[in-house]
Design a protein around this motif. Structure first.
Motif, PDB file in Angstrom:
ATOM      1  N   CYS A   1       0.818  -1.208   0.000  1.00 43.16           N
ATOM      2  CA  CYS A   1       0.000   0.000   0.000  1.00 43.16           C
ATOM      3  C   CYS A   1       0.858   1.266   0.000  1.00 43.16           C
ATOM      4  O   CYS A   1       1.620   1.494   0.942  1.00 43.16           O
ATOM      5  CB  CYS A   1      -0.908  -0.022   1.225  1.00 43.16           C
ATOM      6  SG  CYS A   1      -1.771   1.513   1.556  1.00 43.16           S
ATOM      7  N   PRO A   2       0.737   2.119  -1.030  1.00 44.26           N
ATOM      8  CA  PRO A   2       1.527   3.353  -1.072  1.00 44.26           C
ATOM      9  C   PRO A   2       1.128   4.341   0.022  1.00 44.26           C
ATOM     10  O   PRO A   2       1.980   5.071   0.552  1.00 44.26           O
ATOM     11  CB  PRO A   2       1.241   3.906  -2.476  1.00 44.26           C
ATOM     12  CG  PRO A   2      -0.048   3.291  -2.888  1.00 44.26           C
ATOM     13  CD  PRO A   2      -0.080   1.941  -2.251  1.00 44.26           C
ATOM     14  N   ALA A   3      -0.161   4.376   0.377  1.00 43.62           N
ATOM     15  CA  ALA A   3      -0.598   5.262   1.448  1.00 43.62           C
ATOM     16  C   ALA A   3      -0.032   4.816   2.795  1.00 43.62           C
ATOM     17  O   ALA A   3       0.316   5.649   3.649  1.00 43.62           O
ATOM     18  CB  ALA A   3      -2.125   5.301   1.506  1.00 43.62           C
ATOM     19  N   CYS A   4       0.097   3.503   2.972  1.00 49.10           N
ATOM     20  CA  CYS A   4       0.711   2.978   4.192  1.00 49.10           C
ATOM     21  C   CYS A   4       2.181   3.383   4.260  1.00 49.10           C
ATOM     22  O   CYS A   4       2.695   3.728   5.334  1.00 49.10           O
ATOM     23  CB  CYS A   4       0.599   1.456   4.238  1.00 49.10           C
ATOM     24  SG  CYS A   4      -1.088   0.830   4.343  1.00 49.10           S
TER      25      CYS A   4
ATOM     26  N   GLU B   1       3.809   5.512   7.228  1.00 46.24           N
ATOM     27  CA  GLU B   1       4.944   5.001   7.996  1.00 46.24           C
ATOM     28  C   GLU B   1       6.130   5.959   7.931  1.00 46.24           C
ATOM     29  O   GLU B   1       6.833   6.168   8.915  1.00 46.24           O
ATOM     30  CB  GLU B   1       5.347   3.625   7.484  1.00 46.24           C
ATOM     31  CG  GLU B   1       4.417   2.499   7.907  1.00 46.24           C
ATOM     32  CD  GLU B   1       4.594   2.105   9.365  1.00 46.24           C
ATOM     33  OE1 GLU B   1       5.633   2.478   9.964  1.00 46.24           O
ATOM     34  OE2 GLU B   1       3.696   1.449   9.904  1.00 46.24           O
ATOM     35  N   GLN B   2       6.355   6.542   6.756  1.00 49.26           N
ATOM     36  CA  GLN B   2       7.456   7.483   6.616  1.00 49.26           C
ATOM     37  C   GLN B   2       7.232   8.729   7.477  1.00 49.26           C
ATOM     38  O   GLN B   2       8.185   9.318   7.987  1.00 49.26           O
ATOM     39  CB  GLN B   2       7.622   7.876   5.149  1.00 49.26           C
ATOM     40  CG  GLN B   2       8.147   6.750   4.274  1.00 49.26           C
ATOM     41  CD  GLN B   2       7.909   6.998   2.792  1.00 49.26           C
ATOM     42  OE1 GLN B   2       7.753   8.145   2.362  1.00 49.26           O
ATOM     43  NE2 GLN B   2       7.885   5.937   1.989  1.00 49.26           N
ATOM     44  N   ALA B   3       5.961   9.098   7.639  1.00 48.80           N
ATOM     45  CA  ALA B   3       5.646  10.285   8.428  1.00 48.80           C
ATOM     46  C   ALA B   3       5.579  10.005   9.926  1.00 48.80           C
ATOM     47  O   ALA B   3       6.060  10.805  10.740  1.00 48.80           O
ATOM     48  CB  ALA B   3       4.308  10.876   7.953  1.00 48.80           C
ATOM     49  N   ALA B   4       4.986   8.864  10.297  1.00 44.53           N
ATOM     50  CA  ALA B   4       4.689   8.641  11.712  1.00 44.53           C
ATOM     51  C   ALA B   4       5.286   7.380  12.311  1.00 44.53           C
ATOM     52  O   ALA B   4       5.186   7.168  13.528  1.00 44.53           O
ATOM     53  CB  ALA B   4       3.169   8.618  11.905  1.00 44.53           C
ATOM     54  N   GLY B   5       5.902   6.555  11.500  1.00 42.17           N
ATOM     55  CA  GLY B   5       6.413   5.278  12.013  1.00 42.17           C
ATOM     56  C   GLY B   5       7.400   5.429  13.153  1.00 42.17           C
ATOM     57  O   GLY B   5       7.332   4.693  14.151  1.00 42.17           O
TER      58      GLY B   5
ATOM     59  N   PRO C   1      -3.924   2.804   5.108  1.00 38.86           N
ATOM     60  CA  PRO C   1      -3.817   2.460   6.531  1.00 38.86           C
ATOM     61  C   PRO C   1      -5.070   2.883   7.298  1.00 38.86           C
ATOM     62  O   PRO C   1      -5.704   3.884   6.968  1.00 38.86           O
ATOM     63  CB  PRO C   1      -2.611   3.283   6.991  1.00 38.86           C
ATOM     64  CG  PRO C   1      -2.650   4.496   6.104  1.00 38.86           C
ATOM     65  CD  PRO C   1      -3.132   4.006   4.766  1.00 38.86           C
ATOM     66  N   THR C   2      -5.410   2.104   8.289  1.00 41.41           N
ATOM     67  CA  THR C   2      -6.500   2.452   9.202  1.00 41.41           C
ATOM     68  C   THR C   2      -5.956   2.403  10.619  1.00 41.41           C
ATOM     69  O   THR C   2      -5.225   1.474  10.980  1.00 41.41           O
ATOM     70  CB  THR C   2      -7.680   1.479   9.051  1.00 41.41           C
ATOM     71  OG1 THR C   2      -8.304   1.698   7.780  1.00 41.41           O
ATOM     72  CG2 THR C   2      -8.716   1.690  10.137  1.00 41.41           C
ATOM     73  N   LEU C   3      -6.324   3.405  11.419  1.00 42.15           N
ATOM     74  CA  LEU C   3      -5.898   3.464  12.810  1.00 42.15           C
ATOM     75  C   LEU C   3      -7.123   3.480  13.713  1.00 42.15           C
ATOM     76  O   LEU C   3      -8.124   4.153  13.415  1.00 42.15           O
ATOM     77  CB  LEU C   3      -5.071   4.731  13.082  1.00 42.15           C
ATOM     78  CG  LEU C   3      -3.639   4.800  12.557  1.00 42.15           C
ATOM     79  CD1 LEU C   3      -3.624   5.033  11.055  1.00 42.15           C
ATOM     80  CD2 LEU C   3      -2.873   5.912  13.255  1.00 42.15           C
ATOM     81  N   LYS C   4      -7.027   2.741  14.808  1.00 40.65           N
ATOM     82  CA  LYS C   4      -8.075   2.755  15.818  1.00 40.65           C
ATOM     83  C   LYS C   4      -7.419   2.786  17.191  1.00 40.65           C
ATOM     84  O   LYS C   4      -6.390   2.133  17.410  1.00 40.65           O
ATOM     85  CB  LYS C   4      -8.962   1.511  15.720  1.00 40.65           C
ATOM     86  CG  LYS C   4      -9.788   1.393  14.452  1.00 40.65           C
ATOM     87  CD  LYS C   4     -10.653   0.131  14.506  1.00 40.65           C
ATOM     88  CE  LYS C   4     -11.494  -0.034  13.251  1.00 40.65           C
ATOM     89  NZ  LYS C   4     -12.351  -1.246  13.318  1.00 40.65           N
TER      90      LYS C   4
ATOM     91  N   LYS D   1     -12.073   4.500  15.574  1.00 46.09           N
ATOM     92  CA  LYS D   1     -11.273   4.913  14.433  1.00 46.09           C
ATOM     93  C   LYS D   1     -10.717   6.323  14.590  1.00 46.09           C
ATOM     94  O   LYS D   1     -11.382   7.219  15.104  1.00 46.09           O
ATOM     95  CB  LYS D   1     -12.102   4.829  13.150  1.00 46.09           C
ATOM     96  CG  LYS D   1     -11.290   5.056  11.878  1.00 46.09           C
ATOM     97  CD  LYS D   1     -12.125   4.832  10.628  1.00 46.09           C
ATOM     98  CE  LYS D   1     -11.298   5.050   9.375  1.00 46.09           C
ATOM     99  NZ  LYS D   1     -12.097   4.836   8.133  1.00 46.09           N
ATOM    100  N   ILE D   2      -9.482   6.483  14.100  1.00 48.31           N
ATOM    101  CA  ILE D   2      -8.805   7.776  14.101  1.00 48.31           C
ATOM    102  C   ILE D   2      -8.550   8.164  12.650  1.00 48.31           C
ATOM    103  O   ILE D   2      -8.089   7.339  11.858  1.00 48.31           O
ATOM    104  CB  ILE D   2      -7.455   7.701  14.843  1.00 48.31           C
ATOM    105  CG1 ILE D   2      -7.645   7.211  16.275  1.00 48.31           C
ATOM    106  CG2 ILE D   2      -6.736   9.038  14.815  1.00 48.31           C
ATOM    107  CD1 ILE D   2      -6.336   6.912  16.987  1.00 48.31           C
ATOM    108  N   ASP D   3      -8.850   9.407  12.297  1.00 49.41           N
ATOM    109  CA  ASP D   3      -8.546   9.867  10.947  1.00 49.41           C
ATOM    110  C   ASP D   3      -7.038   9.780  10.720  1.00 49.41           C
ATOM    111  O   ASP D   3      -6.248  10.235  11.559  1.00 49.41           O
ATOM    112  CB  ASP D   3      -9.016  11.309  10.742  1.00 49.41           C
ATOM    113  CG  ASP D   3     -10.531  11.415  10.697  1.00 49.41           C
ATOM    114  OD1 ASP D   3     -11.177  10.390  10.386  1.00 49.41           O
ATOM    115  OD2 ASP D   3     -11.068  12.503  10.978  1.00 49.41           O
ATOM    116  N   THR D   4      -6.650   9.211   9.587  1.00 47.31           N
ATOM    117  CA  THR D   4      -5.230   8.994   9.317  1.00 47.31           C
ATOM    118  C   THR D   4      -4.505  10.325   9.113  1.00 47.31           C
ATOM    119  O   THR D   4      -4.828  11.074   8.182  1.00 47.31           O
ATOM    120  CB  THR D   4      -5.037   8.120   8.066  1.00 47.31           C
ATOM    121  OG1 THR D   4      -5.767   6.905   8.234  1.00 47.31           O
ATOM    122  CG2 THR D   4      -3.563   7.805   7.853  1.00 47.31           C
ATOM    123  N   PRO D   5      -3.548  10.657   9.977  1.00 51.25           N
ATOM    124  CA  PRO D   5      -2.820  11.929   9.853  1.00 51.25           C
ATOM    125  C   PRO D   5      -1.769  11.859   8.745  1.00 51.25           C
ATOM    126  O   PRO D   5      -1.313  10.782   8.371  1.00 51.25           O
ATOM    127  CB  PRO D   5      -2.160  12.084  11.220  1.00 51.25           C
ATOM    128  CG  PRO D   5      -1.974  10.674  11.698  1.00 51.25           C
ATOM    129  CD  PRO D   5      -3.127   9.894  11.156  1.00 51.25           C
TER     130      PRO D   5
END
Length: 264
Positions: free
Chosen positions: A104-107, A111-115, A236-239, A244-248
């Motif tokens: 997944c490119p969005a993942c 990850e690059q931003a928040a991992g 990506p989905t975050l909870k 659920k949390i909006d993906t930052p």
């Protein structure tokens, strides 16, 4: 010439002509038999080829077989099938659920931003991390990379939770994450090349063997099934504890979203 000789010669000529006609008729018959036999053999061969192709097309593929293979659970997992992957301090009160597909490119962007911030938060005991691995991109754009990378992540998890997080970060890095339609992760040699950038995995013979042998292929298939049952439809989905949390898009936005979720 006497009439007797003339009649004999005519009779002999007629006999030769008859014999030649019979011989030609036999040759024609044999040729027809050969042609029919050849056509029959060719037809049977074609039927055989088509039949073989049909049988082969109905044979289960590699990953279909992997889904029914003996289950080997990586270390550092929980649950009957080992698909519960929770990383962090046991006394952390909150759990961040993270749903990702390796292709997944969005993942990769997330990850690059928040991992790195996630790893810091988990180390600090801010929350635990529960990981869900998906493989739906393999079906969407065809290929095997999502499944193969998930299996390799299982091999990294078997080494340690830290090796798992570091390897996941390496797979999603700008330098090593392929385009969504490029199935680089389907190749073990590429996954091992990425692993060489992770200290705990570089030169790790057990990890290498697990990737090449597909030790955790069945586990990857079970993990994918767990994702499919979760009700999550995109990555990506975050909870946070199921909410659920909006993906930052940035590390700052991620921290703000997490702090808000932790208060909720």
């Amino acid at each position: 010439m006497s009439s007797r000789n003339s009649q004999a010669n005519k009779a002999a000529a007629r006999e030769r002509l008859r014999a030649e006609r019979e011989a030609q008729a036999k040759r024609d018959k044999i040729r027809r038999q050969v042609i029919v036999a050849g056509a029959l053999v060719a037809g049977l061969a074609l039927v055989g080829v088509v039949g073989y192709a049909i049988v082969q097309s109905n044979q289960p593929g590699y990953w279909d077989k992997a889904a029914k293979a003996e289950l080997v659970k990586p270390k550092n997992t929980e649950g009957e099938d080992g698909t519960t992957v929770v990383i962090g301090k046991p006394d952390a009160k909150k759990t961040l659920e993270l749903y990702e597909d390796s292709r997944c490119p969005a993942c990769a962007g997330f990850e690059q931003a928040a991992g790195e911030q996630i790893k810091k938060d988990v180390d600090a005991g801010k929350y635990k991390l529960q990981y869900f691995g998906a493989t739906f991109i393999d079906n969407a754009v065809k290929g095997e990379g999502s499944k193969n990378a998930l299996s390799a992540l299982g091999a990294a998890l078997n080494v340690s939770p830290q090796a798992f997080l570091d390897y996941k970060a390496a797979l999603y890095s700008k330098e090593q994450h392929p385009e969504e339609t490029v199935d680089s992760f389907a190749k073990d040699e590429y996954l091992l090349k990425v692993a060489d950038t992770v200290p705990a995995l570089k030169g790790n013979a057990e990890f290498k063997k697990a990737v090449e042998d597909g030790t955790y292929d069945r586990w990857a298939m079970d993990m994918s099934k767990a994702f499919n049952k979760s009700g999550v439809t995109g990555t990506p989905t975050l909870k946070m504890d199921g909410k659920k949390i909006d993906t930052p898009q940035t590390a700052e936005q991620f921290t703000a979203a997490i702090d808000k979720a932790l208060q909720g």
